[in-house]
Design a protein around this motif. Structure first.
Motif, mmCIF file in Angstrom:
data_model
loop_
_atom_site.group_PDB
_atom_site.id
_atom_site.type_symbol
_atom_site.label_atom_id
_atom_site.label_comp_id
_atom_site.label_asym_id
_atom_site.label_seq_id
_atom_site.Cartn_x
_atom_site.Cartn_y
_atom_site.Cartn_z
ATOM 1 N N ILE A 32 -61.464 2.148 21.619
ATOM 2 C CA ILE A 32 -60.352 2.014 22.503
ATOM 3 C C ILE A 32 -58.499 1.895 22.318
ATOM 4 N N THR A 33 -58.416 0.831 21.520
ATOM 5 C CA THR A 33 -56.811 1.192 20.851
ATOM 6 C C THR A 33 -55.752 2.721 21.781
ATOM 7 N N HIS A 34 -56.503 3.393 20.789
ATOM 8 C CA HIS A 34 -55.928 5.159 21.040
ATOM 9 C C HIS A 34 -55.806 5.205 22.225
ATOM 10 N N VAL A 35 -56.867 5.121 23.459
ATOM 11 C CA VAL A 35 -56.305 5.424 24.766
ATOM 12 C C VAL A 35 -56.033 4.615 25.661
ATOM 13 N N HIS A 36 -55.353 3.567 25.363
ATOM 14 C CA HIS A 36 -54.482 2.988 25.618
ATOM 15 C C HIS A 36 -53.284 3.599 25.206
ATOM 16 N N ARG A 37 -53.064 3.542 24.164
ATOM 17 C CA ARG A 37 -51.884 4.043 23.409
ATOM 18 C C ARG A 37 -51.750 5.482 24.391
ATOM 19 N N ALA A 38 -52.861 6.035 24.365
ATOM 20 C CA ALA A 38 -52.429 7.670 25.580
ATOM 21 C C ALA A 38 -52.275 7.235 27.140
ATOM 22 N N ARG A 39 -52.396 6.303 27.335
ATOM 23 C CA ARG A 39 -52.853 5.910 28.440
ATOM 24 C C ARG A 39 -50.859 5.484 28.834
ATOM 25 N N LEU A 40 -50.553 4.555 27.609
ATOM 26 C CA LEU A 40 -49.014 4.294 27.826
ATOM 27 C C LEU A 40 -47.897 5.957 27.584
ATOM 28 N N TYR A 41 -48.324 6.720 26.929
ATOM 29 C CA TYR A 41 -47.382 7.886 27.282
ATOM 30 C C TYR A 41 -47.490 8.388 27.900
ATOM 31 N N LYS A 42 -48.623 8.652 28.875
ATOM 32 C CA LYS A 42 -48.658 9.184 30.147
ATOM 33 C C LYS A 42 -48.414 9.079 31.389
ATOM 34 N N LEU A 43 -48.200 7.575 30.959
ATOM 35 C CA LEU A 43 -47.598 6.784 32.530
ATOM 36 C C LEU A 43 -46.699 7.059 32.113
ATOM 37 N N SER A 55 -52.726 -2.057 29.480
ATOM 38 C CA SER A 55 -52.461 -0.929 28.093
ATOM 39 C C SER A 55 -51.469 -1.995 27.326
ATOM 40 N N ALA A 56 -50.779 -2.367 27.537
ATOM 41 C CA ALA A 56 -49.701 -2.797 26.768
ATOM 42 C C ALA A 56 -50.731 -4.585 25.671
ATOM 43 N N ALA A 57 -51.387 -5.019 26.778
ATOM 44 C CA ALA A 57 -52.100 -5.708 26.565
ATOM 45 C C ALA A 57 -53.164 -5.620 25.140
ATOM 46 N N VAL A 58 -53.624 -4.515 25.276
ATOM 47 C CA VAL A 58 -54.998 -4.060 24.507
ATOM 48 C C VAL A 58 -54.338 -3.904 23.008
ATOM 49 N N LEU A 59 -52.643 -3.386 23.633
ATOM 50 C CA LEU A 59 -51.994 -2.752 21.508
ATOM 51 C C LEU A 59 -51.687 -4.381 21.084
ATOM 52 N N GLU A 60 -51.358 -5.432 21.975
ATOM 53 C CA GLU A 60 -51.287 -6.686 21.326
ATOM 54 C C GLU A 60 -49.608 -6.843 20.511
ATOM 55 N N ASN A 61 -48.921 -6.134 21.156
ATOM 56 C CA ASN A 61 -47.480 -6.289 20.330
ATOM 57 C C ASN A 61 -46.866 -7.609 21.390
ATOM 58 N N GLU A 62 -46.209 -7.880 20.836
ATOM 59 C CA GLU A 62 -45.509 -8.915 22.305
ATOM 60 C C GLU A 62 -44.002 -8.499 22.899
ATOM 61 N N GLU A 63 -44.230 -8.111 22.143
ATOM 62 C CA GLU A 63 -42.143 -7.156 22.352
ATOM 63 C C GLU A 63 -42.948 -5.738 23.245
ATOM 64 N N GLU A 93 -43.734 -7.291 27.055
ATOM 65 C CA GLU A 93 -42.729 -8.568 27.279
ATOM 66 C C GLU A 93 -42.300 -6.917 28.262
ATOM 67 N N HIS A 94 -41.739 -6.131 27.177
ATOM 68 C CA HIS A 94 -40.848 -4.247 27.738
ATOM 69 C C HIS A 94 -41.792 -3.507 28.942
ATOM 70 N N ALA A 95 -43.309 -4.235 29.036
ATOM 71 C CA ALA A 95 -43.732 -3.211 29.890
ATOM 72 C C ALA A 95 -44.320 -4.160 31.408
ATOM 73 N N THR A 96 -43.949 -5.835 30.884
ATOM 74 C CA THR A 96 -43.685 -6.599 32.410
ATOM 75 C C THR A 96 -42.546 -6.828 33.172
ATOM 76 N N ALA A 97 -41.109 -6.015 32.089
ATOM 77 C CA ALA A 97 -39.881 -5.909 32.660
ATOM 78 C C ALA A 97 -39.951 -4.613 33.363
ATOM 79 N N VAL A 98 -40.896 -3.386 33.280
ATOM 80 C CA VAL A 98 -40.579 -2.384 33.990
ATOM 81 C C VAL A 98 -42.138 -2.931 35.236
ATOM 82 N N ALA A 99 -42.824 -3.216 35.057
ATOM 83 C CA ALA A 99 -43.666 -3.604 35.746
ATOM 84 C C ALA A 99 -42.752 -4.476 36.995
ATOM 85 N N GLU A 100 -41.946 -5.430 36.853
ATOM 86 C CA GLU A 100 -41.067 -5.935 37.524
ATOM 87 C C GLU A 100 -40.465 -5.301 38.295
#
Length: 262
Positions: A4-15, A43-51, A54-61
């Protein structure tokens, strides 16, 4: 790491690949529906990397969600990256690397070799070079999904092969220029969405270089392009043709394609 970690990595790269591509109706739809924002944050939350979160939140906003603002995205993209409006921010690895035409051709051949090794083909009707950012992001998304599949199948040898390929590709190619690309957008772009997106991509690449234990030697400055005006004639393997299906049954997971996010 789990499948599942790799699935969410894949999703982030795809997005990220979708978002840096020339905007189309499908991307506008996922922005307006909120799907892009929702899946990016998930997907960013699943990878459990705080930084990274934060960057995913900035993109979403910064992502446009109002129809009128979304309609302006094409002209904003063209103003930064498109030849039709004089955009001069490059989306190609070669534009950020030193070297002669010969060495640059060798780099392109090496990148294409990675793609071919995993059964990927370039569509004839699209004329992007192999070093285009969206194609490199798409490639890593594909490898991450392959890793998830092999993890589910318990194929340790297969996981090792695909893991090594991801580390090598990051070390030799994508990881060498996302920092320069981010800096270029910070200095030259006035569209917050793309600035935040470049930072997210650089953070995602950094997270993966740590994950795979590689240390890319980042390009220090942007030289004059050795390939200015040159097209190597290769197409674009995106739009649903990126990769072969592993043998055996495919597990139930959001594989996705160019019809939209996972």
């Amino acid at each position: 790491m789990t499948a599942i970690t790799h699935v969410h990595r894949a999703r982030l790269y795809k997005l990220a690949s979708m978002a840096f591509d020339r905007p189309d109706e499908e991307f506008e739809e996922v922005l307006l529906s909120g799907t892009f924002e929702q899946q990016l944050l998930e997907s960013a939350a699943v990878l459990e990397n705080e930084e990274l979160e934060e960057h995913a939140t900035a993109v979403a906003e910064a992502a446009p969600t109002d129809e009128d603002v979304v309609d302006e995205l094409y002209s904003e993209w063209a103003g930064l990256f498109g030849f039709e409006e004089g955009g001069d921010i490059q989306l190609y690895q070669i534009e950020y690397s030193p070297g002669t035409l010969v060495t640059s051709t060798d780099v392109l051949a090496d990148i294409s070799g990675f793609y071919k090794a995993f059964g990927l083909s370039m569509e004839d009707e699209n004329r992007e070079r192999a070093d285009h950012l969206c194609i490199q992001l798409e490639f890593l998304s594909h490898l991450a999904l392959q890793t998830a599949y092999l993890e589910n199948e318990g194929d340790e040898t297969g996981v090792e092969v695909v893991t090594d390929a991801q580390g090598s590709f990051l070390e030799d190619h994508l990881g060498r220029w996302t920092g320069r690309f981010r800096e270029t957008l910070d200095e030259e772009a006035d569209v917050e969405f793309y600035r935040a997106l470049a930072t997210l991509v650089d953070s995602l690449v950094g997270d993966d270089t740590d994950r795979f234990g590689v240390e890319p030697k980042e390009f220090e400055e942007t030289p004059p392009s050795p390939l200015e005006g040159l097209n190597d004639g290769e197409g674009d393997f995106r739009c649903g043709t990126c990769g072969t299906t592993p043998s055996g049954s495919t597990p139930e997971m959001p594989m996705g394609n160019r019809e939209g996010p996972y």
